[in-house]
Design a protein around this motif. Structure first.
Motif, mmCIF file in Angstrom:
data_model
loop_
_atom_site.group_PDB
_atom_site.id
_atom_site.type_symbol
_atom_site.label_atom_id
_atom_site.label_comp_id
_atom_site.label_asym_id
_atom_site.label_seq_id
_atom_site.Cartn_x
_atom_site.Cartn_y
_atom_site.Cartn_z
ATOM 1 N N ILE A 258 -46.074 25.770 -12.436
ATOM 2 C CA ILE A 258 -45.075 25.079 -13.214
ATOM 3 C C ILE A 258 -45.754 24.151 -13.598
ATOM 4 O O ILE A 258 -46.792 23.351 -13.035
ATOM 5 C CB ILE A 258 -44.687 25.191 -11.070
ATOM 6 N N ILE A 259 -44.643 23.618 -14.543
ATOM 7 C CA ILE A 259 -45.554 22.429 -15.507
ATOM 8 C C ILE A 259 -43.734 21.438 -14.867
ATOM 9 O O ILE A 259 -42.099 22.193 -14.745
ATOM 10 C CB ILE A 259 -45.180 22.266 -16.846
ATOM 11 N N ALA A 260 -43.548 20.595 -14.463
ATOM 12 C CA ALA A 260 -42.364 19.844 -13.796
ATOM 13 C C ALA A 260 -42.638 18.005 -15.323
ATOM 14 O O ALA A 260 -43.819 17.405 -14.832
ATOM 15 C CB ALA A 260 -42.463 19.266 -12.867
ATOM 16 N N ASP A 261 -41.420 18.198 -16.235
ATOM 17 C CA ASP A 261 -41.485 16.942 -16.433
ATOM 18 C C ASP A 261 -40.419 15.886 -16.277
ATOM 19 O O ASP A 261 -39.304 16.440 -15.917
ATOM 20 C CB ASP A 261 -40.706 17.206 -17.720
ATOM 21 N N VAL A 262 -41.127 14.598 -15.634
ATOM 22 C CA VAL A 262 -40.121 13.690 -15.227
ATOM 23 C C VAL A 262 -40.205 12.206 -16.014
ATOM 24 O O VAL A 262 -40.809 12.040 -16.811
ATOM 25 C CB VAL A 262 -41.082 12.909 -13.730
ATOM 26 N N SER A 263 -39.083 12.549 -16.445
ATOM 27 C CA SER A 263 -38.725 11.412 -17.364
ATOM 28 C C SER A 263 -37.131 10.266 -16.598
ATOM 29 O O SER A 263 -36.418 10.864 -15.447
ATOM 30 C CB SER A 263 -37.831 11.943 -18.351
ATOM 31 N N ASP A 264 -37.178 9.142 -17.075
ATOM 32 C CA ASP A 264 -35.600 8.258 -16.259
ATOM 33 C C ASP A 264 -35.250 8.284 -16.970
ATOM 34 O O ASP A 264 -35.101 8.520 -18.620
ATOM 35 C CB ASP A 264 -36.625 6.496 -16.263
ATOM 36 N N HIS A 265 -34.221 8.701 -17.061
ATOM 37 C CA HIS A 265 -32.061 8.614 -17.526
ATOM 38 C C HIS A 265 -31.486 7.199 -17.432
ATOM 39 O O HIS A 265 -29.785 7.240 -17.720
ATOM 40 C CB HIS A 265 -31.861 10.556 -17.528
ATOM 41 N N ALA A 266 -31.485 6.673 -16.111
ATOM 42 C CA ALA A 266 -31.121 5.534 -16.193
ATOM 43 C C ALA A 266 -29.765 5.554 -15.715
ATOM 44 O O ALA A 266 -29.101 4.752 -15.588
ATOM 45 C CB ALA A 266 -31.728 4.181 -17.141
ATOM 46 N N ASN A 267 -29.382 6.848 -15.553
ATOM 47 C CA ASN A 267 -28.385 7.463 -15.202
ATOM 48 C C ASN A 267 -27.258 6.829 -16.517
ATOM 49 O O ASN A 267 -25.850 6.591 -16.718
ATOM 50 C CB ASN A 267 -27.381 6.246 -13.899
ATOM 51 N N ASP A 268 -27.786 7.524 -17.348
ATOM 52 C CA ASP A 268 -27.175 6.523 -18.558
ATOM 53 C C ASP A 268 -26.718 7.986 -19.013
ATOM 54 O O ASP A 268 -27.895 9.130 -19.276
ATOM 55 C CB ASP A 268 -27.787 5.805 -19.393
ATOM 56 N N LEU A 269 -25.560 8.139 -19.439
ATOM 57 C CA LEU A 269 -25.403 9.577 -20.282
ATOM 58 C C LEU A 269 -25.959 10.469 -21.502
ATOM 59 O O LEU A 269 -27.248 11.507 -21.309
ATOM 60 C CB LEU A 269 -23.975 10.313 -20.209
ATOM 61 N N PRO A 270 -25.906 9.179 -22.288
ATOM 62 C CA PRO A 270 -26.929 9.514 -23.395
ATOM 63 C C PRO A 270 -28.230 9.757 -23.326
ATOM 64 O O PRO A 270 -29.104 10.762 -24.106
ATOM 65 C CB PRO A 270 -26.484 8.493 -24.121
ATOM 66 N N ARG A 271 -28.871 9.125 -22.589
ATOM 67 C CA ARG A 271 -30.382 8.957 -21.598
ATOM 68 C C ARG A 271 -30.689 10.850 -21.356
ATOM 69 O O ARG A 271 -31.345 11.574 -21.996
ATOM 70 C CB ARG A 271 -31.297 8.239 -21.529
#
Lengths: 262, 277, 295, 423, 356
Positions: D76-89
């Protein structure tokens, strides 16, 4: 020589050349006047000496300014004040929200010694008794003449060697003009402070000055002793609008007609 | 050209501007104290006086920037005392400013084009449908602007950003901007300040031509006495917000009270003593 | 409506308002000297609180050391911001300076939680959270002490302005060019104003941090501080005190009196409505005397 | 600084490199059998109070599973990233996840989840909306690919009221319950349920909204105190919760009659003062602390081997365990999917089959028995109440569920509305 | 070498007044348009939907804001709220069954109406004070958007039903892309046209020196309000595009101050008053955090760097703030100015100085 400008050029906004190759000298204890029309560049010359060009996006682009033989072009305005150059701005520019006493204290920021500051203030109040009477009022509410006196007193708080005045008579009643010019002469004579005076009121200025320069369009047109300038017909022509000698007017008029309307 | 600079106003000529008993103060300071004057059609009318005497204030009162505290202003027979500047502009006044009021960041051409504002029909929607809306009008007005550009000899600098143009030329651009509005009454506030002889002569010539060719009435504030005496028909001398002399220029400025208030107290004394100047 | 409730809301509102006022003191200091509104003031409060927490937590210092340490650090932080950034904004359009402070605000909100972690931190300045009742009225000890300390700091800044250097700073506020002409080191005075603004922000940050915990939300104090500064007149320190009290009480009463009727929290728009109303009806604010950019 | 260092597992971030070298990761892992999860979450804006611990729990559990060889041969691969609650991101992250073949996405943010719902339904990617997103997504018939997998806020409110009823020996008639909530959509969400229940059970309900994020509630709590409530529910997140508790304590409210939703953590208690908050209740969707076997396994097999995704002292906190809970449900979904179709193909639909077949799953005693069906995506609606004893949260009830009829009325009402306009 | 002004002579005003008088500029713009129009055929879906669509929408919004800020010199810290008004109006109407074409216009009109009330403040105050007034109005609009009747029920999410524009369904990525492209293209074209008409000049006059504008017959009141009206209308239309083509479900928090600040940053970083600027600014502000985030991830995996998660997660925010600060310090005229310098360089290449 206390102050010497050699071939100074001043540029505003990097494009507009306001002063073009001006050379001026102010001797120790001298009283020198710069004469010229509105916008001729007189104030700019003063600012190039006091360093106040920067806030107006101007700079000395060529030439040197020597004070006591030392180049000062790269110094900040406060450093120049500490060397002994003080500039009384056009329109007086007193600190309107401060009382006259506070105006004087504010101008003494270079003196560490509190007692010295108090002594200087006492001196100013004896020199300008009218200020002492109104020491508690806000400077903004003083009359024009009182403000001009305050501006001069404030400048003297820095214990200058050179006092530069920009249009001290501007907007003052004629009797006040006389009073101010008398004060200037007195400071020059009694305290040994050199004065560089910018005036549109050429006659009044020439009355008190030792020597003067005529500035037009950013250049020096003529310079010399006050007597010499006073006796020069061109000076009278340029600064009195030919209102006295009607024959001059006629000549010029004729010439002008030919040039303008041919 | 045959205009005589000393042309006297013909009394029959209708009055363009009347100021009646204008008062205006700022805070406690009375800048204008009951000023009254008339300007006749076709005149070049000079307004002189020391700094701070209220000349520019008077012009600002006339053009609607400072409504007077008292008094009335009549332009072409219409009372304009409390009308906004932009409406006054539509009644045929144009002016220049003492300290250049050109629009930075725009070309010389655009600056002059703005002068055509009152003759155009600017509309947000018209810009959207440019090819069907605004284009025709733009081109028609552009032609008129080009005429003025030629008249004022500004062809070379037409596309330069206005702030990059030398000061003397900027003054000329401002004059062009005022003229292109085709005003009937033109107010010039120190158009020659800071100019050298040659530039002054240029401007004087344009002023005279504007009167001659376009029939504009002109009110001019100027410190250069040579120019004032050369081109003005009549002048008014202001001091401390009051008119102290008026009439034919040379005569008006040689009056003692003018010398006292404008030329200088000591000068007057010296003159009385008969000292040579 | 219960009289005691109103009294309690008013009393607490006064204290809260004074705590807001401490944030806006910095805005006023900067506006007075350099004529620009610092939108990073809330973020400076946050930074001050983080630094205090950091000194206590990472170096194990007691609170009476970490507070002075943070104050000194933040003073120079404020000076640094002025030196490195704001000084270059002289002569630029207003929007540029506003945007610059906004940029600093955003960057600080990224930097501090990034370095020290985003979770809420506890900042204990030794105020007991225990209930304190005066009759039927509860006095919130934390905000009472906060309010009193804030008032003391604001008053002492008033006193400072009557000192010799204070007079110099007022001169700078009055006319920069004239100040230069008489040898005042204007840049230094402005930098000091920034330093002091950062210090007042730190004070507010510590007091608020002790009340609510330290996290990014401290930067939200900005809007209240703006409302107070504008209502007070942007350049008036006494104005800050009165406006602070007004804003604090208005918010408190809005929450207590208006909210139950509209079933929504009106607290946040109290500040906005005050800003708007002030600008529309009395742009100078209550005590502002400086020239206002009117049309 | 040492304590705040959080290690970053290479594997979790690996796929993020795909932006710089498009398609690279796809090839690298092409030989292996993998299931890709995408965890773009809000580390920097609104959800900061929970995300780092939650994410740490998720990643530690997935590491544990992979350490043990994965599920049926799948890593299982889990990609973690930050979207900062920002919709375009967030949408960019979603589109990337989609391109890289992620079959599941957990944005842990209500606004992001909302914007992703139509996309996920269209793309058939499983959108996990635990403790966020639309509460009506519990209705699997309308939202086949949106899976809360946990008790939604309506159920949490119902659980709290049921607990109060038990404390009052089955009768809330004439009692007064005060609901202090953050004035956002999230804060207002339980209102309809509380309204219905107040009518049904005869208690009076008084509500006090506070301004987000709730860092100043000093004008709210005096009113609460004066209302003399029998019970208080406080409903917020992050700083609003700690301030609410501090104010409640300051106003002398009885702390053992105060209850929160799932958003209350040990670090909140540190801010409030551990002793001051004694008695406060919260809803627990899973077992907290380090007692569950899974947590012990993580401590020994992941953290103990230096592969932990964050500081060790956070292991076993409330929010960490929520992360483990959700990860275990996701992995259980994979297990069921592998059981049904061992050879894939690994698609959203494949995983969806698995996720909706989870039955009585307890993650070795850490979860309430959870059953996800095609109709019920909430997992059964079980939770329990825990009480802060000054040191830790201690359960005071067994796993139970309550008033699911009221909750489901509400779910269907909104789902119906969505169906009408959204399709 | 190709980029030359020399040798180009315009003999008619029409030619000189073209949007792009230089042939090279014309060729360049056509090439870019062709690239954009053909994008769905060569750009991967991820980049089409994840990058190009938001870029177009945000560029459109930034253009609208730039008309006000760069064009008319009015500061606006509440443009996000204006966009929200348009989004909510049109989504409510679409849900009610009104066709999208009409709903977009209505959204624009509603934004223009309320946006002009923002403008009323501009008649009283300017500069910093106007900034504060618009900031306050942002919060006030936010408050009203939160109410149940606007935000819609306890979930506060308004789902956008499937819509079609001029008969084409906007469900698929490609149709959506062309829809956004079309709207932004029209806005950009409008901006270019405004600059060469009396309307645009009047706005610029108000921006530069309102008193001088007055005496030329430009009513500053009227044009300030008009500037707010037009830019709010654009904001409203963009808001409805944003809602139907990108967000597809709207909630109040999507239109908060962050959006306003983001757009402001785009305008400033892109270049005040420029038409190209908003496109560049939008690209940088939107994508820099994403790229940075991904790059950090890549670095973490490639070198096994030990970046704390909190720090890594906050890095984009830090970078966003620093980017604004650095642009203001080093190139206050923004990316458009940098491009312009480059273009000027090309114009005179191989000589060194463009002018002066």
């Amino acid at each position: 020589m206390l102050l010497a400008l050699n071939n100074v050029e001043v540029v505003y906004d990097r494009v507009f050349l306001a002063v073009k190759g001006v050379s001026i000298e102010v001797p120790d204890r001298g009283l020198v006047a710069l004469l010229g029309a509105n916008g001729a560049g007189k104030s700019t010359i003063l600012k190039s000496i006091s360093g106040l060009l920067k806030p107006e996006r101007g700079e000395v682009s060529r030439g040197e300014v020597l004070f006591n033989g030392q180049p000062i072009v790269n110094l900040d305005p406060p450093e120049r004040v500490r060397m002994g150059i003080v500039h009384v701005l056009e329109g007086r520019r007193v600190f309107g929200q401060l009382t006259p006493a506070e105006n004087l204290i504010a101008a003494a920021s270079m003196h560490k010694d509190r007692g010295h500051v108090n002594a200087l203030m006492d001196k100013m109040f004896t020199l300008f008794p009218r200020l002492a009477q109104r020491a508690k009022a806000k400077a903004g509410y003083l009359s024009g003449g009182e403000q001009q006196m305050l501006a001069i007193a404030r400048a003297l708080m820095t214990e200058p060697k050179l006092l530069m005045l920009d249009e001290p008579s501007l907007g003052l009643a004629p009797f006040l003009v006389d009073e101010i010019f008398d004060i200037i002469s007195r400071i020059n004579a009694e305290q040994g402070v050199s004065v560089l005076l910018v005036e549109q009121n050429a006659i009044a200025a020439l009355d008190v000055a030792d020597s003067a320069y005529l500035i037009e369009n950013g250049r020096i047109l003529m310079g010399g002793s006050a007597e010499m300038l006073k006796s020069n017909p061109d000076v009278a022509e340029a600064y009195l609008g030919g209102s006295h000698q009607s024959d001059y007017h006629a000549v010029k008029h004729y010439r002008r007609r030919k040039r303008w309307l041919a | 050209m045959s205009t005589s600079p000393t042309m006297m106003p013909t009394p029959q000529k209708p009055i363009v501007l009347t100021c009646h008993d204008i008062e205006r103060s700022f805070g406690g300071l009375k800048a204008l104290k009951g000023v009254s004057l008339n300007v006749h059609e076709g005149e070049i009318f000079g307004l002189v006086g020391p700094n701070g005497s209220g000349k520019t204030t008077l012009v600002n009162v006339v053009t609607g920037f400072y409504p007077p505290n008292q008094g009335t202003i009549t332009l072409f027979g219409e009372n304009i005392t409390h009308i906004e500047p932009h409406q006054i502009a539509r009644r045929g006044i144009a002016r220049t400013f003492q300290n250049l009021a050109l629009f930075k960041g725009m070309s010389v051409l655009d600056n002059i084009l703005i002068g055509r504002h009152i003759h155009m029909h600017p509309s947000a929607l018209g810009s959207f449908f440019y090819w069907w809306g605004a284009q025709k009008e733009e081109l028609a007005n552009r032609r008129i602007v080009e005429e003025i550009i030629e008249f004022m000899q500004l062809q070379d600098i037409r596309d330069e950003p206005v702030e990059a143009v030398p000061l003397g030329l900027q003054k000329r651009v401002e004059l062009a901007r005022a003229l292109v509005a085709e005003p009937r009454f033109l107010i010039l506030d120190e158009p020659m300040a800071g100019m050298n002889q040659e530039e002054k002569e240029y401007i004087a010539r344009f002023i005279l031509d504007a009167r001659e060719e376009r029939g504009v009435t002109i009110l001019i504030i100027e410190h250069h006495m040579d120019v004032v005496t050369a081109i003005c028909d009549r002048i008014v001398v202001l001091s401390y917000g009051e008119i102290i002399a008026e009439g034919e220029p040379r005569q008006a400025i040689s009056q003692p009270q003018v010398i006292k208030a404008y030329i200088g107290e000591r000068a007057a004394q010296r003159q009385m003593k008969g000292a040579a100047i | 409506m219960d009289f005691f409730l109103i009294a309690e809301l008013v009393i607490n509102g006064v204290f809260v308002g004074l705590m807001y006022a401490l944030v806006s003191l910095g805005i006023v200091l900067i506006y007075k000297t350099s004529g620009l509104v610092n939108l990073a003031q809330g973020a400076l409060a946050m930074t001050g609180a983080y630094i205090t927490w950091m000194v206590g937590n990472y170096f194990g210092m007691p609170i009476w050391i970490s507070i002075p340490a943070a104050v000194v650090f933040m003073f120079f932080g404020g000076v640094f911001i002025e030196r490195s950034a704001l000084r270059r904004m002289i002569g630029q359009p207003v929007i540029m300076a506003i945007m610059l402070t906004l940029g600093i605000e955003i960057a600080l909100r990224g930097l501090l939680p990034g370095v020290f972690g985003a979770a809420v931190k506890k900042l204990d300045i030794g105020v007991s959270p225990a209930p304190l009742f005066v009759g039927d009225i509860l006095i919130n000890q934390s905000i009472m002490i906060g309010g009193v300390v804030s008032l003391a700091l604001i008053l002492s800044s008033l006193a400072f302005f009557n000192s010799r250097y204070g007079i110099v700073m007022r001169a700078v506020a009055d006319d920069q060019t004239a100040s230069w002409s008489v040898g005042i080191r204007v840049e230094k005075a402005i930098a000091v104003a920034w330093g002091l603004a950062a210090v007042s922000a730190t004070g507010a940050g510590i007091l608020w941090g002790a009340t609510q915990g330290v996290d990014w939300s401290l930067s939200l104090l900005l809007i209240k501080a703006l409302a107070i500064a504008i209502l007070g007149g942007l350049d008036s320190i006494p104005g800050v005190i009165l406006a602070g009290v007004i804003v604090g009480v208005a918010e408190s009463l809005a929450t207590g009196v208006v909210d139950p009727f509209v079933q929504a929290s009106t607290r946040d728009i109290v500040a906005s409505v005050i800003i708007l109303a002030t600008l529309l009806f009395k742009p100078h604010g209550l005590f502002g005397h400086e020239h206002i950019e009117r049309v | 600084m040492e304590m705040n260092r959080r290690k970053f597992l290479a594997s979790t971030a690996g796929a993020a490199a795909a932006f710089t070298v498009p398609g690279m990761t796809g090839q690298v892992f092409a030989q292996e059998k993998i299931v890709r999860f995408s965890f773009p979450q809000d580390f920097t804006k609104i959800y900061t109070f929970v995300t780092s611990e939650y994410s740490q729990g998720q990643r530690d559990y997935i590491t544990l599973v992979n350490e043990r060889g994965g599920i049926g041969g799948y890593k299982i691969i889990a990609d973690v990233s930050d979207h900062a609650n920002d919709l375009p991101r967030a949408i960019e992250a979603y589109e990337r996840a989609k391109r890289e073949g992620a079959v599941l996405i957990d944005p842990l943010s209500t606004p992001v989840a909302r914007a992703l719902v139509p996309r996920a339904l269209e793309d058939k990617i499983n959108l996990i909306t635990a403790y966020s997103g639309r509460s009506d997504a519990a209705d699997g018939t309308v939202f086949p690919y949106v899976l809360p997998l946990s008790i939604n806020y309506w159920t949490q409110a119902a659980l709290i009221i049921e607990n109060f009823r038990k404390m009052e020996k089955g009768d809330l008639k004439g009692k007064k319950i005060v609901f202090v909530h953050i004035d956002t959509p999230f804060g207002k969400e339980p209102l309809p349920i509380l309204d219905v229940l107040s009518k049904r059970l005869g208690f009076t309900l008084q509500t006090f909204p506070y301004t987000p994020p709730g860092n100043d509630q000093s004008a709210i709590w005096p009113q609460v105190r004066r209302a003399q409530p029998d019970f208080v529910i406080f409903w917020g997140a992050g700083v609003g919760q700690t301030v609410a508790l501090t104010e409640a304590f300051r106003n002398g409210l009885k702390m053992d009659r105060v209850s929160s939703s799932v958003w209350l953590s040990e670090s909140d208690m540190d801010v409030v003062g551990r002793a001051n908050a004694k008695g406060v209740m919260k809803v627990e969707p899973c077992v907290g602390g380090r007692s569950p076997k899974i947590i012990k396994d993580i401590l020994s097999d992941v953290v103990g081997k230096g592969k932990g995704a964050g500081p060790e002292n956070k292991v076993g906190t409330g929010y960490y365990n929520y992360g483990v809970q959700m990860a275990s449900l996701m992995v259980e979904g994979v297990r069921m999917a592998v059981q049904k179709a061992p050879n894939g193909p690994v698609t959203g639909a494949w995983l969806n089959e698995g996720l909706t077949s989870i039955k009585d799953f307890t993650a070795e005693g850490m979860l309430p028995p959870t059953t996800v069906t095609k109709a019920d995506h909430q997992g059964g609606g079980m939770g329990r109440i825990a009480r802060w004893d000054g040191d830790k949260f201690v359960p005071v009830t067994d796993w139970y569920t309550a008033f699911q009829d009221v909750v489901w009325d509400e779910i269907r009402k909104y789902a119906e509305e969505f169906k009408k306009t959204g399709k | 070498m190709f980029y030359r002004r020399a040798g180009i002579r315009h003999t008619r005003y029409e030619d000189e007044r073209q949007l792009f008088p230089l042939t090279f500029d014309r060729v360049l713009i056509i090439a870019i348009l062709v690239l954009l129009l053909s994008a769905p055929f060569w750009v991967e879906r991820l980049y089409l939907v994840g990058y190009m669509v938001p870029w177009l929408i945000w560029s459109g919004a930034a253009l609208g804001l730039n008309l006000l800020m760069g064009g008319a010199g009015q500061i606006h810290l509440g443009y996000g709220a204006v966009i929200g008004i348009g989004a909510y109006t049109s989504v409510h109407l679409v849900r009610f069954g009104v066709p999208l074409e009409l709903a977009m216009i209505a959204g624009g009109l509603m934004s223009a109406l309320i946006g002009s009330i923002f403008g009323a403040a501009a008649l009283r105050v300017k500069g910093i004070y106007l900034a504060m007034a618009t900031l306050a109005m942002q919060y006030i609009v936010d408050f009203f958007t939160q109410t149940k009747i606007i935000s819609g029920g306890s979930l506060a999410t308004l789902q956008v039903p499937p819509v079609s524009f001029l008969g084409i369904s906007l469900k698929g990525d490609v149709a959506t892309y062309y829809f956004c492209f079309g709207v932004t293209f029209l806005i950009a074209l409008y901006m270019l046209n405004i600059r060469r008409t009396s309307f645009g000049r009047a706005l610029a006059a108000v921006r530069e020196k309102d008193y001088a504008a007055q005496i030329l017959g430009v009513s500053t009141y009227r044009y300030k309000l008009l500037a707010f009206w037009v830019s709010s209308f654009i904001g409203g239309v963009v808001g409805s595009v944003l809602a139907v083509a990108y967000l597809r479900a709207i909630s109040p928090d999507q239109f908060h101050l962050e959006l306003s600040v983001q757009l402001l940053a785009m305008v400033i970083v892109g270049g005040l008053g420029s038409v190209l600027g908003p496109f560049l600014g939008a690209a940088l502000i939107l994508f820099a955090p994403i790229v940075l985030n991904n790059a950090l991830g890549a670095a973490a995996s490639a070198f096994g760097t030990d970046i704390p998660i909190d720090l890594r997660a906050h890095m984009p925010l830090l970078a966003y703030g620093l980017m604004i600060v650095l642009f203001l310090l080093y190139e206050p005229l923004g990316l458009a100015k940098i491009y312009d310098n480059f273009r000027k360089y090309l114009l005179v290449w191989p000589f060194r100085h463009a002018q002066k």
